[in-house]
Design a protein around this motif. Structure first.
Motif, PDB file in Angstrom:
ATOM      1  N   ALA A   1      10.869  -1.117  -8.213  1.00 24.65           N
ATOM      2  CA  ALA A   1       9.652  -1.845  -8.566  1.00 24.65           C
ATOM      3  C   ALA A   1       9.682  -3.269  -8.019  1.00 24.65           C
ATOM      4  O   ALA A   1       8.858  -4.093  -8.398  1.00 24.65           O
ATOM      5  CB  ALA A   1       9.474  -1.876 -10.080  1.00 24.65           C
TER       6      ALA A   1
ATOM      7  N   ARG B   1       4.386   4.591  -3.756  1.00 23.27           N
ATOM      8  CA  ARG B   1       5.329   3.538  -3.356  1.00 23.27           C
ATOM      9  C   ARG B   1       6.509   3.463  -4.316  1.00 23.27           C
ATOM     10  O   ARG B   1       7.665   3.347  -3.912  1.00 23.27           O
ATOM     11  CB  ARG B   1       4.578   2.213  -3.297  1.00 23.27           C
ATOM     12  CG  ARG B   1       5.379   1.062  -2.678  1.00 23.27           C
ATOM     13  CD  ARG B   1       6.148   0.351  -3.735  1.00 23.27           C
ATOM     14  NE  ARG B   1       6.757  -0.862  -3.271  1.00 23.27           N
ATOM     15  CZ  ARG B   1       7.854  -1.369  -3.791  1.00 23.27           C
ATOM     16  NH1 ARG B   1       8.497  -0.720  -4.756  1.00 23.27           N
ATOM     17  NH2 ARG B   1       8.327  -2.520  -3.367  1.00 23.27           N
TER      18      ARG B   1
ATOM     19  N   THR C   1       3.161  -1.286  -0.244  1.00 25.29           N
ATOM     20  CA  THR C   1       2.661  -2.331  -1.144  1.00 25.29           C
ATOM     21  C   THR C   1       1.468  -3.043  -0.516  1.00 25.29           C
ATOM     22  O   THR C   1       0.477  -3.338  -1.193  1.00 25.29           O
ATOM     23  CB  THR C   1       3.765  -3.350  -1.466  1.00 25.29           C
ATOM     24  OG1 THR C   1       4.903  -2.672  -2.014  1.00 25.29           O
ATOM     25  CG2 THR C   1       3.280  -4.382  -2.466  1.00 25.29           C
TER      26      THR C   1
ATOM     27  N   TYR D   1      -1.521  -0.828  -0.792  1.00 28.30           N
ATOM     28  CA  TYR D   1      -2.002  -0.813  -2.178  1.00 28.30           C
ATOM     29  C   TYR D   1      -2.913  -2.005  -2.449  1.00 28.30           C
ATOM     30  O   TYR D   1      -4.039  -1.852  -2.968  1.00 28.30           O
ATOM     31  CB  TYR D   1      -0.811  -0.817  -3.143  1.00 28.30           C
ATOM     32  CG  TYR D   1      -1.100  -1.415  -4.490  1.00 28.30           C
ATOM     33  CD1 TYR D   1      -2.000  -0.808  -5.370  1.00 28.30           C
ATOM     34  CD2 TYR D   1      -0.473  -2.595  -4.902  1.00 28.30           C
ATOM     35  CE1 TYR D   1      -2.276  -1.375  -6.614  1.00 28.30           C
ATOM     36  CE2 TYR D   1      -0.742  -3.158  -6.133  1.00 28.30           C
ATOM     37  CZ  TYR D   1      -1.639  -2.546  -6.987  1.00 28.30           C
ATOM     38  OH  TYR D   1      -1.911  -3.110  -8.206  1.00 28.30           O
TER      39      TYR D   1
ATOM     40  N   ILE E   1       6.496  -5.507  -7.020  1.00 27.57           N
ATOM     41  CA  ILE E   1       5.346  -5.049  -7.788  1.00 27.57           C
ATOM     42  C   ILE E   1       5.245  -5.877  -9.060  1.00 27.57           C
ATOM     43  O   ILE E   1       6.246  -6.110  -9.748  1.00 27.57           O
ATOM     44  CB  ILE E   1       5.464  -3.560  -8.151  1.00 27.57           C
ATOM     45  CG1 ILE E   1       5.599  -2.713  -6.896  1.00 27.57           C
ATOM     46  CG2 ILE E   1       4.269  -3.111  -8.978  1.00 27.57           C
ATOM     47  CD1 ILE E   1       4.439  -2.816  -5.943  1.00 27.57           C
TER      48      ILE E   1
ATOM     49  N   GLN F   1      -0.458  -5.052 -13.679  1.00 31.24           N
ATOM     50  CA  GLN F   1      -0.764  -3.734 -14.237  1.00 31.24           C
ATOM     51  C   GLN F   1      -1.156  -3.842 -15.712  1.00 31.24           C
ATOM     52  O   GLN F   1      -2.070  -3.150 -16.177  1.00 31.24           O
ATOM     53  CB  GLN F   1       0.440  -2.804 -14.074  1.00 31.24           C
ATOM     54  CG  GLN F   1       0.826  -2.539 -12.636  1.00 31.24           C
ATOM     55  CD  GLN F   1      -0.336  -2.030 -11.801  1.00 31.24           C
ATOM     56  OE1 GLN F   1      -1.048  -1.108 -12.204  1.00 31.24           O
ATOM     57  NE2 GLN F   1      -0.547  -2.625 -10.641  1.00 31.24           N
TER      58      GLN F   1
ATOM     59  N   LEU G   1       0.180   3.095  -4.976  1.00 33.74           N
ATOM     60  CA  LEU G   1       1.161   2.379  -5.789  1.00 33.74           C
ATOM     61  C   LEU G   1       2.150   3.346  -6.434  1.00 33.74           C
ATOM     62  O   LEU G   1       3.368   3.098  -6.422  1.00 33.74           O
ATOM     63  CB  LEU G   1       0.462   1.551  -6.864  1.00 33.74           C
ATOM     64  CG  LEU G   1       1.370   0.788  -7.822  1.00 33.74           C
ATOM     65  CD1 LEU G   1       2.338  -0.116  -7.062  1.00 33.74           C
ATOM     66  CD2 LEU G   1       0.560  -0.021  -8.826  1.00 33.74           C
TER      67      LEU G   1
ATOM     68  N   GLN H   1       0.130 -10.351  -9.005  1.00 35.50           N
ATOM     69  CA  GLN H   1       0.636  -9.565  -7.871  1.00 35.50           C
ATOM     70  C   GLN H   1       0.656 -10.392  -6.590  1.00 35.50           C
ATOM     71  O   GLN H   1       1.619 -10.336  -5.812  1.00 35.50           O
ATOM     72  CB  GLN H   1      -0.234  -8.322  -7.671  1.00 35.50           C
ATOM     73  CG  GLN H   1       0.194  -7.444  -6.495  1.00 35.50           C
ATOM     74  CD  GLN H   1       1.564  -6.847  -6.689  1.00 35.50           C
ATOM     75  OE1 GLN H   1       1.758  -5.988  -7.547  1.00 35.50           O
ATOM     76  NE2 GLN H   1       2.525  -7.285  -5.884  1.00 35.50           N
TER      77      GLN H   1
ATOM     78  N   TYR I   1      13.168  -3.925 -11.277  1.00 32.75           N
ATOM     79  CA  TYR I   1      12.009  -4.800 -11.447  1.00 32.75           C
ATOM     80  C   TYR I   1      12.513  -6.216 -11.700  1.00 32.75           C
ATOM     81  O   TYR I   1      13.291  -6.457 -12.622  1.00 32.75           O
ATOM     82  CB  TYR I   1      11.144  -4.316 -12.605  1.00 32.75           C
ATOM     83  CG  TYR I   1      10.152  -5.338 -13.120  1.00 32.75           C
ATOM     84  CD1 TYR I   1       9.117  -5.799 -12.317  1.00 32.75           C
ATOM     85  CD2 TYR I   1      10.252  -5.845 -14.421  1.00 32.75           C
ATOM     86  CE1 TYR I   1       8.215  -6.737 -12.791  1.00 32.75           C
ATOM     87  CE2 TYR I   1       9.350  -6.772 -14.907  1.00 32.75           C
ATOM     88  CZ  TYR I   1       8.339  -7.222 -14.091  1.00 32.75           C
ATOM     89  OH  TYR I   1       7.455  -8.148 -14.556  1.00 32.75           O
TER      90      TYR I   1
END
Length: 271
Positions: free
Chosen positions: A80, A73, A205, A208, A83, A88, A70, A191, A139
């Protein structure tokens, strides 16, 4: 789990060699108060070796690999997108709640190192996505819209408290540990929802998520192995139930992951 708790089985098996000592069991977790340095040696060396097996070690390493992938990545893509920050944050709550025993009990160097590594690496990932550029600007909050406090932390905390009250467990450390076990079972959900919305999953991803799911699957094999080969192994049905639930959440992803690898195509999830 090695990183979660010290096993009753080890204490029962080793208490004769330890001599006089003070220990108690609260809700399936052990608090051990050795009177001599010899006892500490048992806990850090012999105890660790007794609790470790191939499935557990592979599970731990799979977990570590997932975190490293991760971070790689994020670094490679400088983005992001795809993700889930919510996942997290849920994992950070899980680790902090579960590993408060860092301040009261020493099991082994390996155990302590892994606990600190999980907390530090997850904190670093959250910092990258929340505050560092270009990850912060890339993100997508709209895709990561799962209300993790309302539908994750809150209900799991309430359920954990109910479970502890029914078991007659009132230790704050044990209540937080129970809460963390329940919360971890659904921590990957945000996720998976993000991936479902993006549909096409970037290669790193996908790796991960696969290694993160493999970690839990290997721990289920570890429980089965220990139940057969450890004489004093103590079953914990809450851990089993939450572990199986967590693994079930990955099944759909695993299917499409293996299909994509078999045919050599991109990992694409259905609508």
């Amino acid at each position: 789990d090695t990183i979660e708790t010290l096993d009753v089985s080890f204490l029962l098996a080793s208490r004769r060699s330890v001599g006089r000592s003070s220990w108690s069991v609260v809700g399936g977790r052990c608090f051990f108060f050795p009177p001599t340095s010899q006892c500490l040696s048992l806990l850090s060396d012999e105890g660790f070796l007794r609790m470790m097996n191939a499935f557990r070690l592979l599970g731990d390493m799979s977990h570590v690999v997932s975190i490293l992938i991760l971070i790689l990545r994020l670094r490679v893509s400088k983005s992001a997108a795809g993700i889930s920050l919510k996942t997290q944050e849920l994992f950070l709550v899980v680790f902090v709640a579960r590993y408060l025993d860092l301040f009261i009990t020493f099991y082994s160097v390996y155990n302590s190192f892994m606990k600190v590594a999980y907390i530090a690496s997850t904190t670093f990932i959250i910092y990258m996505i929340r505050f560092q550029e270009p990850y912060r600007s890339k993100y997508d909050k709209t895709q990561d819209a799962f209300l993790h406090f309302k539908f994750g932390i809150g209900p799991c905390a309430a359920l954990g408290l109910v479970v502890c009250l029914l078991k007659g467990v009132f230790s704050p450390v044990d209540i937080l540990w129970t809460f963390s076990i329940i919360l971890e079972s659904i921590a990957i959900l945000p996720q998976l929802i993000v991936l479902q919305r993006y549909r096409e999953v970037e290669n790193l991803t996908g790796h991960y998520v696969f290694f993160l799911g493999a970690y839990r699957g290997l721990y289920i094999l570890n429980w089965i192995y220990r139940s057969y080969y450890e004489k004093y192994y103590r079953h914990n049905w809450l851990v089993y139930t939450c572990g199986v639930l967590q693994t079930i959440l990955y099944i759909d992803f695993f299917y499409y992951y293996f299909i994509s690898k078999y045919y050599g195509g991109k990992l694409t999830l259905p609508t």
